[in-house]
Design an enzyme around this catalytic site. Sequence first.
Site, PDB file in Angstrom:
ATOM      1  N   CYS A 158       0.838  -1.201   0.000  1.00 47.58           N
ATOM      2  CA  CYS A 158       0.000   0.000   0.000  1.00 47.58           C
ATOM      3  C   CYS A 158       0.877   1.257   0.000  1.00 47.58           C
ATOM      4  O   CYS A 158       1.423   1.613  -1.036  1.00 47.58           O
ATOM      5  CB  CYS A 158      -0.987  -0.054   1.156  1.00 47.58           C
ATOM      6  SG  CYS A 158      -2.424   0.980   0.876  1.00 47.58           S
TER       7      CYS A 158
ATOM      8  N   HIS B 131      -3.540  -5.224   0.869  1.00 44.98           N
ATOM      9  CA  HIS B 131      -2.826  -5.680   2.070  1.00 44.98           C
ATOM     10  C   HIS B 131      -2.866  -7.212   2.135  1.00 44.98           C
ATOM     11  O   HIS B 131      -3.812  -7.768   2.709  1.00 44.98           O
ATOM     12  CB  HIS B 131      -3.482  -5.102   3.322  1.00 44.98           C
ATOM     13  CG  HIS B 131      -3.281  -3.629   3.477  1.00 44.98           C
ATOM     14  ND1 HIS B 131      -2.273  -3.094   4.237  1.00 44.98           N
ATOM     15  CD2 HIS B 131      -3.945  -2.580   2.938  1.00 44.98           C
ATOM     16  CE1 HIS B 131      -2.330  -1.776   4.184  1.00 44.98           C
ATOM     17  NE2 HIS B 131      -3.338  -1.435   3.397  1.00 44.98           N
TER      18      HIS B 131
ATOM     19  N   GLU C 276      -1.382  -9.063   4.009  1.00 42.77           N
ATOM     20  CA  GLU C 276      -1.244  -9.556   5.393  1.00 42.77           C
ATOM     21  C   GLU C 276      -2.589  -9.852   6.053  1.00 42.77           C
ATOM     22  O   GLU C 276      -2.633 -10.495   7.099  1.00 42.77           O
ATOM     23  CB  GLU C 276      -0.437  -8.564   6.243  1.00 42.77           C
ATOM     24  CG  GLU C 276      -1.131  -7.264   6.613  1.00 42.77           C
ATOM     25  CD  GLU C 276      -0.941  -6.150   5.569  1.00 42.77           C
ATOM     26  OE1 GLU C 276      -0.685  -6.469   4.390  1.00 42.77           O
ATOM     27  OE2 GLU C 276      -1.082  -4.966   5.943  1.00 42.77           O
TER      28      GLU C 276
HETATM   29  N1  GLN Z   1      -1.958   6.583   2.932  1.00 45.64           N
HETATM   30  C1  GLN Z   1      -2.117   5.804   1.736  1.00 45.64           C
HETATM   31  C2  GLN Z   1      -3.517   5.916   1.169  1.00 45.64           C
HETATM   32  O1  GLN Z   1      -4.432   6.302   1.858  1.00 45.64           O
HETATM   33  C3  GLN Z   1      -1.756   4.360   1.957  1.00 45.64           C
HETATM   34  C4  GLN Z   1      -2.704   3.660   2.885  1.00 45.64           C
HETATM   35  C5  GLN Z   1      -2.155   2.368   3.432  1.00 45.64           C
HETATM   36  O2  GLN Z   1      -0.955   2.120   3.366  1.00 45.64           O
HETATM   37  N2  GLN Z   1      -3.032   1.561   3.994  1.00 45.64           N
HETATM   38  O3  GLN Z   1      -3.744   5.597   0.053  1.00 45.64           O
END
Ligand code: GLN
Length: 550
Positions: free
Chosen positions: A388, A513, A515
Amino acid sequence: MPKGGQQTKHIFITGGVVSSLGKGLTAASIALLLKRRGYSVKLQKFDPYINVDPGTMSPYQHGEVYVTADGAETDLDLGHYERFTDIECTQASNFTTGRIYSNVIKRERDGGYMGGTVQVIPHITDEIKKSIQAVESEDVDIVITEIGGTSGDIESLPFLEAIRQYRQEIGRKNGLFIHMTLVPYLRAAGELKTKPSQQSVSLLRSIGIFPDIIICRSEVELGKEHRDKISLFCNVDKELVIEEKDVENSIYEVPRELKKQKLDIHCLKQLDLQVKPLNMSDWGTMLNRLIHPCNGQVKIGIVGKYISLQDAYKSVYESLTHGGIAQNVKVVLHMVESEKIEECGPEALLRGCDGILIPGGFGDRGIEGKIMAAGFARKHMVPFLGICLGMHCAVIEFARECCGFENANSEEFDPSCADKVIQLMKGQQNVKKQGGSMRLGSKVCKILPDTQAYRIYGKECIEERHRHRFEFNNEYKKIMEENGMIISGVSSDFIAEIIEIPSHKWYIACQFHPEYQSTPLKANPLFKEFIGASLDFSINEKEEEKYAMV
Ligand code: GLN
């Protein structure tokens, strides 16, 4: 009600003496044992704080936010539930005081109480009972409900009153109270002390909850005299005083320890359910690989901004362990503060790592350090996994260093920058609301054939979970691809989901994600292969001469 019209059985888990006793792990372990005895189980957690969910809370306050497939931002204990049991959690698996109250207040504003006075009892407690029923269904045999907080807390009282009523309504044979306490070891006196447990049970009894089973967390083994004392003063049978000593190697040992004391059998007997055979052989094999891996160890550098907090990247740490189990290798985590990289440079802090991972995150603190880490992994051929925000950093680094966009950045960190290679998603532009308003939950991603991602997942269509507002800016797709970073996975609405560098041995980053979908028995493919690549790196390429710049 489960099949055949039988009442769904309930297990309520409360905690006493202190918080952080591991109620979530215990709930997950009991659920695993009951599932392996052939019962269909659901888990749920009540949190007594007033935030509607933990989605808006800082990692300093709450640790990781765990995201369910249906897009709920929840307590990290739900991560344990899913990892231990492989039972999917949903929006109905986590309720806070805030969520309960907002449902009741909404109903009041909609005229749902027909002019009545709305009160904690019965309206809040009824709403809590409704939330318990939300996880009951035709095919659920047992619901396990964990009550966050500690007995004696003012804020948990409505939850405790609701579960007291619930069990009264469904009857003794259908509901079970398990209370977890701490039996502290006083080093100076060389003694275990049962008094705090007695007092916490007595607090519960004063509000009408009489625990059926007591689980005692302790640093050392309980002697017969301690069990006898707890049994006598807390009014439970001796065999229902269960010891949960600190485990030696891994949280995944907890089910085995509880099974040794027949906790699952006691639960089933108390609930008047048949004790069916238990098969945990795969769990045993997994534990053996975890505790005695035969392929040595790999060192993984994790570059984040909350590395001193144990819980901030919980699912990432667990998933790395799962990757290690799959590859039969011990994973040593090397946490690196991204701001330290800004001070000392990546070389000083990341050299010697067999793999580098940048987890998700928000805000610009330490971001340049993460970008440097992504560059270090790229230039030195170190296996790299960006998640992300980690993907955003990888894209920015590549745009700056390999595509000539010196000032490339994300709109999140520099809203006025010339080359926004990462931009706010279109659908997010008018979003003002904070909670539950990101792109959340499970989405389909299509993987391109002949890519590293395809080799890893082995299929064209995958589903992974999300939590973000920013995305790759597709205007830069062509130029990035011409320079060697390709998009190997996309969502149905063309959001870049996976990027990779084909000329690198293992450089992958994803918008989702992974994970949130990894278990000790089945590591997420990205983690499994990331650890595999790190193992190869440690074996083949770590020697000084091969570690030169490419
Ligand atoms: N801050 C980034 C976004 O909102 C990444 C979010 C994250 O890593 N979960 O897109």
